[in-house]
Write a protein that holds these residues in place. Structure first.
Motif, short mmCIF file in Angstrom:
data_model
loop_
_atom_site.label_atom_id
_atom_site.label_comp_id
_atom_site.label_asym_id
_atom_site.label_seq_id
_atom_site.Cartn_x
_atom_site.Cartn_y
_atom_site.Cartn_z
N PHE A 166 -1.53 -6.89 3.41
CA PHE A 166 -1.39 -5.55 2.82
C PHE A 166 -0.56 -4.70 3.77
O PHE A 166 -0.95 -4.47 4.92
CB PHE A 166 -2.76 -4.93 2.58
N SER B 161 0.88 -1.16 0.00
CA SER B 161 0.00 0.00 0.00
C SER B 161 0.92 1.22 0.00
O SER B 161 1.46 1.61 1.04
CB SER B 161 -0.89 -0.02 1.25
N ASP C 220 -7.97 -7.13 -3.35
CA ASP C 220 -7.58 -5.73 -3.42
C ASP C 220 -8.80 -4.82 -3.27
O ASP C 220 -8.72 -3.78 -2.61
CB ASP C 220 -6.84 -5.47 -4.73
N PHE D 148 -9.56 -4.68 0.33
CA PHE D 148 -8.63 -3.81 1.03
C PHE D 148 -8.99 -2.33 0.82
O PHE D 148 -8.98 -1.54 1.77
CB PHE D 148 -7.19 -4.08 0.56
N LEU E 253 -4.03 -5.17 6.94
CA LEU E 253 -5.12 -6.14 6.79
C LEU E 253 -4.54 -7.39 6.16
O LEU E 253 -3.64 -7.31 5.32
CB LEU E 253 -6.22 -5.55 5.89
#
Length: 129
Positions: A84, A12, A118, A121, A71
């Motif tokens: 992530f 990220s 994704d 997230f 996460l």
């Protein structure tokens, strides 16, 4: 008894409110969908070591800082456990493996065809104050 999940790390990377997203090659699982860059951890490799290696291989950038996972999501389709991680990089990302990349705010990323984990997230980040 189920087999253990393969650990995958995803970066990220946020600069001035925009996150880096990459489009997966068509021949891979979730091909053509957008994702946060990263990849599988090698045996004995820490999350930080794995994300540094993957971003060097995929984007030709250097990782300067990695945080604890924000996460972790088990992806049923792939058998991966995706962590992530907040990551700071040095350098300008280049597509060495992906079809394309872009920087966008979360609300714009949510409009892209994201890989399932994704998307989860992005929804998690949007719901976090």
């Amino acid at each position: 008894m189920s087999s253990p999940c393969t650990r995958v790390v995803a970066a990220s990377i946020c600069v001035e409110g925009r996150f880096l997203a990459c489009r997966r090659p068509l021949h891979k699982c979730h091909g053509g969908l957008w994702e946060f860059p990263g990849g599988k951890c090698h045996p004995g490799e820490s999350d930080a070591e794995a994300i540094a290696r993957e971003l060097r291989e995929e984007l030709a950038v250097e990782v300067v800082q990695t945080g604890a996972p924000l996460l972790e999501i088990a992806d049923a389709r792939s058998g991966f456990l995706i962590a992530f991680l907040p990551v700071q990089i040095e350098g300008i990302p280049r597509c060495l493996e992906h079809m394309e990349l872009q920087w966008a705010p979360l609300v714009e990323l949510k409009k892209l065809p994201l890989a399932p984990s994704d998307l989860r997230f992005v929804e998690f980040l949007l719901s976090t104050p």
